[in-house]
Design an enzyme around this catalytic site. Sequence first.
Site, PDB file in Angstrom:
ATOM      1  CG  HIS A  43      -2.087   0.919   1.060  1.00 39.54           C
ATOM      2  ND1 HIS A  43      -2.002   2.261   1.306  1.00 39.54           N
ATOM      3  CD2 HIS A  43      -3.337   0.682   0.607  1.00 39.54           C
ATOM      4  CE1 HIS A  43      -3.171   2.812   1.027  1.00 39.54           C
ATOM      5  NE2 HIS A  43      -4.004   1.882   0.586  1.00 39.54           N
ATOM      6  CG  ASP A  94      -8.422  -4.699  -2.771  1.00 43.07           C
ATOM      7  OD1 ASP A  94      -9.616  -4.541  -2.489  1.00 43.07           O
ATOM      8  OD2 ASP A  94      -7.743  -3.840  -3.366  1.00 43.07           O
TER       9      ASP A  94
HETATM   10  N1  CMC Z   1       4.116  -7.529  -4.814  1.00 48.79           N
HETATM   11  C1  CMC Z   1       5.440  -7.513  -5.049  1.00 48.79           C
HETATM   12  N2  CMC Z   1       6.198  -6.418  -4.973  1.00 48.79           N
HETATM   13  C2  CMC Z   1       5.591  -5.276  -4.646  1.00 48.79           C
HETATM   14  C3  CMC Z   1       4.224  -5.211  -4.374  1.00 48.79           C
HETATM   15  C4  CMC Z   1       3.479  -6.391  -4.458  1.00 48.79           C
HETATM   16  N3  CMC Z   1       2.168  -6.405  -4.221  1.00 48.79           N
HETATM   17  N4  CMC Z   1       3.888  -3.936  -4.072  1.00 48.79           N
HETATM   18  C5  CMC Z   1       5.009  -3.229  -4.140  1.00 48.79           C
HETATM   19  N5  CMC Z   1       6.048  -4.032  -4.488  1.00 48.79           N
HETATM   20  C6  CMC Z   1       7.454  -3.664  -4.604  1.00 48.79           C
HETATM   21  C7  CMC Z   1       7.745  -2.925  -5.901  1.00 48.79           C
HETATM   22  O1  CMC Z   1       8.095  -3.817  -6.937  1.00 48.79           O
HETATM   23  C8  CMC Z   1       8.882  -2.025  -5.491  1.00 48.79           C
HETATM   24  O2  CMC Z   1      10.031  -2.826  -5.419  1.00 48.79           O
HETATM   25  P1  CMC Z   1      11.486  -2.202  -5.805  1.00 48.79           P
HETATM   26  O3  CMC Z   1      11.784  -1.218  -4.722  1.00 48.79           O
HETATM   27  O4  CMC Z   1      12.391  -3.376  -5.825  1.00 48.79           O
HETATM   28  O5  CMC Z   1      11.342  -1.561  -7.155  1.00 48.79           O
HETATM   29  C9  CMC Z   1       8.510  -1.633  -4.051  1.00 48.79           C
HETATM   30  O6  CMC Z   1       7.720  -2.720  -3.563  1.00 48.79           O
HETATM   31  C10 CMC Z   1       7.715  -0.338  -3.948  1.00 48.79           C
HETATM   32  O7  CMC Z   1       6.596  -0.456  -4.800  1.00 48.79           O
HETATM   33  P2  CMC Z   1       5.870   0.766  -5.484  1.00 48.79           P
HETATM   34  O8  CMC Z   1       5.199   0.290  -6.721  1.00 48.79           O
HETATM   35  O9  CMC Z   1       6.837   1.898  -5.624  1.00 48.79           O
HETATM   36  O10 CMC Z   1       4.803   1.155  -4.370  1.00 48.79           O
HETATM   37  P3  CMC Z   1       3.576   2.100  -4.586  1.00 48.79           P
HETATM   38  O11 CMC Z   1       3.336   2.785  -3.312  1.00 48.79           O
HETATM   39  O12 CMC Z   1       3.771   2.936  -5.800  1.00 48.79           O
HETATM   40  O13 CMC Z   1       2.384   1.063  -4.918  1.00 48.79           O
HETATM   41  C11 CMC Z   1       0.586  -0.437  -4.685  1.00 48.79           C
HETATM   42  C12 CMC Z   1       1.396   0.717  -4.034  1.00 48.79           C
HETATM   43  C13 CMC Z   1      -0.637  -0.742  -3.834  1.00 48.79           C
HETATM   44  C14 CMC Z   1       0.134  -0.001  -6.086  1.00 48.79           C
HETATM   45  C15 CMC Z   1       1.511  -1.678  -4.787  1.00 48.79           C
HETATM   46  O14 CMC Z   1       1.898  -2.095  -3.504  1.00 48.79           O
HETATM   47  C16 CMC Z   1       0.841  -2.812  -5.547  1.00 48.79           C
HETATM   48  O15 CMC Z   1       0.966  -2.873  -6.790  1.00 48.79           O
HETATM   49  N6  CMC Z   1       0.145  -3.774  -4.838  1.00 48.79           N
HETATM   50  C17 CMC Z   1      -0.576  -4.823  -5.511  1.00 48.79           C
HETATM   51  C18 CMC Z   1      -1.910  -4.301  -6.010  1.00 48.79           C
HETATM   52  C19 CMC Z   1      -2.901  -4.089  -4.863  1.00 48.79           C
HETATM   53  O16 CMC Z   1      -3.083  -4.947  -4.018  1.00 48.79           O
HETATM   54  N7  CMC Z   1      -3.592  -2.936  -4.895  1.00 48.79           N
HETATM   55  C20 CMC Z   1      -4.616  -2.606  -3.907  1.00 48.79           C
HETATM   56  C21 CMC Z   1      -4.193  -1.509  -2.988  1.00 48.79           C
HETATM   57  S1  CMC Z   1      -5.286  -1.381  -1.539  1.00 48.79           S
HETATM   58  C22 CMC Z   1      -6.812  -0.940  -2.183  1.00 48.79           C
HETATM   59  C23 CMC Z   1      -6.810   0.428  -2.687  1.00 48.79           C
HETATM   60  O17 CMC Z   1      -6.866   1.373  -1.876  1.00 48.79           O
HETATM   61  O18 CMC Z   1      -6.823   0.596  -3.911  1.00 48.79           O
END
Ligand code: CMC
Length: 428
Positions: free
Chosen positions: A310, A367
């Site tokens: 998140h 989720d």
């Molecule tokens: N699985 C594997 N790696 C992950 C995940 C995940 N679910 N989420 C983040 N990472 C890794 C990402 O690859 C990155 O790694 P590195 O530093 O090596 O490049 C690091 O963690 C930081 O990720 P980010 O994409 O910069 O984080 P963000 O804050 O931009 O993204 C997120 C947040 C929710 C989009 C992401 O965690 C994600 O894609 N999660 C899976 C999708 C999901 O469950 N979404 C629902 C969110 S809760 C409901 C809502 O409010 O929408």
Amino acid sequence: MTEKATLTDKATLTVGDRSIELPVITGTENELAVDITSLRKETGMVTLDPGYVNTGSTLSSITYIDGENGILRYRGYPIEELAERSNFVETSYLLIKGELPNSEEYEKFRQKLRVHSMIHEDLKHFYDGFPSSAHPMAILSAMVCSLSTYYPEAVESEEDTDLTVCRLLSKVRTIAAYSFKKSVGQPFIYPNNSMSYCANFLYMMFGMPTEQYQPDPEVEKALNLLLILHADHEQNCSTSTVRMVGSSQTNLFACISAGICALWGALHGGANQRVLEQLEYIHESGGNVEKFVAGVKDKSEGQRLMGFGHRVYRNHDPRAKIIKEACHNLLNHLGVSDQYLDIALRLEEVALSDEYFIERKLYPNVDFYSGIMYRAMGIPTNMFTVMFALGRLPGWIAHWLEMRDSPDNRIHRPRQIYTGEKLRHYPA
Ligand code: CMC
């Protein structure tokens, strides 16, 4: 560089040999922000923050999140207390109006939701134009935008606003249930206004013209809980979309329709559908959770562990904690043993003890377990994000109203740093 501003009410930014002072804003929970409104005027510079990771877009009094400590409050009330003691209609009132209703206000609100539960008969024909394979989020967004053709009047007075808000809250539930009926080729079931908000939704989803259908009170309770937990989450992608679209003075229906589209994506509300599909995939490929997690960490297939991580929560998502327990209770009540729950539990265990997830502070989010509950209720996977939208609706409405009524409301218009070609001339 901005100096630390904990003890002062000004931050100093120094660029080259020039320093300017910028005001520091402190929120009610002592969150600090540097107000950069005058930055461009004073220095000719803009800030750059892709994904708005560190940008506050507004002042807001609706929802407070402390991501480091796993805190979520609507209008000051902890999510745990609302989840235990409130219901979705009351929580919607709280978000939209700012206070919990007294019994008279509550009854009046419920009554309005009852009165506006049906959709215009002509609107029902719109469903004929969609293929039965249409994703219900596409239908939901199109139908909500179409409501503006039936109710085109401006929402200005308090009375108009109340009416439009109640229409929207009530009709979206009917539209959502009808999109399910459309997808399974069953006749639409008119709302039964003697029922509560959630029971009525279940009735429209699972009722048949030929049989009596009485929703299970435990399922109704679980649905109330899920909707409350999704009801608001401050400036997330879809809510920011609602505010951004609304900032150009677009009507409420169109703004909510845009919010629904933003929610649909896999990284946002669409994640609940993806979680279930991921669990299904793991099950069908032999149930090897460790292998799947290794694939996620490897990143070569660009696969993320859906339902994990998140932007704001860096410790735990308080909603996930509540849902996990509710999920067990619902499955026990229904006498369902779901192999997907076993896989999810194992996935969580493996991920939470893995350095990759620990280092990046990735925890189960809202989720991760919600889909298993929806599945136990009989709601199909492609409807999960529609359920999220139904829950998030009062939050979107509250933010739209706050944006509309704010004296600081200006059209949203971010800046950019241009990195394309320099001036060149069209060939002679
Ligand atoms: N699985 C594997 N790696 C992950 C995940 C995940 N679910 N989420 C983040 N990472 C890794 C990402 O690859 C990155 O790694 P590195 O530093 O090596 O490049 C690091 O963690 C930081 O990720 P980010 O994409 O910069 O984080 P963000 O804050 O931009 O993204 C997120 C947040 C929710 C989009 C992401 O965690 C994600 O894609 N999660 C899976 C999708 C999901 O469950 N979404 C629902 C969110 S809760 C409901 C809502 O409010 O929408």
